[in-house]
Design an enzyme around this catalytic site. Sequence first.
Site, mmCIF file in Angstrom:
data_model
loop_
_atom_site.group_PDB
_atom_site.id
_atom_site.type_symbol
_atom_site.label_atom_id
_atom_site.label_comp_id
_atom_site.label_asym_id
_atom_site.label_seq_id
_atom_site.Cartn_x
_atom_site.Cartn_y
_atom_site.Cartn_z
ATOM 1 N N SER A 134 74.241 12.257 14.233
ATOM 2 C CA SER A 134 75.151 12.711 15.291
ATOM 3 C C SER A 134 74.709 12.205 16.651
ATOM 4 C CB SER A 134 75.183 14.247 15.303
ATOM 5 O OG SER A 134 75.809 14.741 16.460
ATOM 6 N N GLU A 192 74.571 13.954 19.055
ATOM 7 C CA GLU A 192 73.804 15.047 19.652
ATOM 8 C C GLU A 192 72.309 14.773 19.631
ATOM 9 O OE1 GLU A 192 74.763 17.934 21.205
ATOM 10 O OE2 GLU A 192 76.788 17.115 21.186
ATOM 11 N N TYR A 208 71.205 22.296 17.006
ATOM 12 C CA TYR A 208 71.922 21.363 16.139
ATOM 13 C C TYR A 208 71.397 19.942 16.337
ATOM 14 C CZ TYR A 208 75.842 18.563 14.343
ATOM 15 O OH TYR A 208 76.614 17.632 13.674
#
Length: 325
Positions: free
Chosen positions: A125, A127, A149
């Site tokens: 991701s 992220e 996350y």
Amino acid sequence: MAARRALITGISGQDGSYLAELLLGKGYEVFGIVRGSPTAPYANLAKVRDDLTLLQGDLLDQMTLLEAINTAEPDELYNLAATSFVPASWHQPVMTAQFTAVGVTAMLEAIRITNPGLRLYQASSSEIFGATTESPQSETAPFRPHTPYGVAKLYGHLMLAAYRERYGMHLSSGIAYNHESPRRPPEFVPRKVTRAAAAIKLGLQDELRVGDLAATRDWGFAGDFVQAMWLMLQQEVGGDYVIATGHSRSVGELIATAFGHVGLTPSDHVVVDPEFVRPPDPVPLVGDPTRARERLGWVPETSFADMIGEMIEADLALLSARASV
């Protein structure tokens, strides 16, 4: 010649369902792991439910992973199972770490034990970049995750690289930026916007409350992103790839596109609510998909406007059906 076989974790989610449709279209025999009953209805799989085999399993239960791999005997495994709503990871940081980080390690061990020649795609991701100071972000941008996350995703991303280096396994990570579709849950901003635009158009809602209109993201179409996932596993060796459009768009542009599709003026219905305003990113989170373009030949095919239009039409149909009941 026997059909190639693929096993997908998270098959009932947005990405898993689009990937299942793609692989079936290519002649694959497709198996999927679900945490619930294999006989339960899964809305995202409605189009292909009779063409695939579902197996019950859990990323935190290595025995069920081993059983699923032994049953499916896949050539390719796509690990798409993870918690996906980033803000929720602050409420469940331990579960996020177990499922998104430790679960990847369990998957890698299951592959190493059963069939180290199996090719794996891991859903990483954007992220993992978090509060990075480099924009746009390529595969070599500094990692600075700032949510549970993001940290858990980075653990899985780095563990994949470690196993690839130590054991010579065919392992690929797709560093995916935001990707949407009519199958995206409504808690995500783009679906929240398209659902609201449809509801207001139908007279079911009066306003949409959002945060910072200037906040930006790199939004692409999930149906395009799964094509990149497949292409990674067709290469001679595994690798890490940014999957993104390379274009940053604001929440304001998202709203204007969605409301314009149904002939509404955003200023008549949109309210900026301080409760939804988040601290700005140090630099825009926008991906540099050069490696994917040059090595995989992948380019996103669906325009931003077409994607939002498809989501709006799906929401209009869904809300109209509900209102008529």
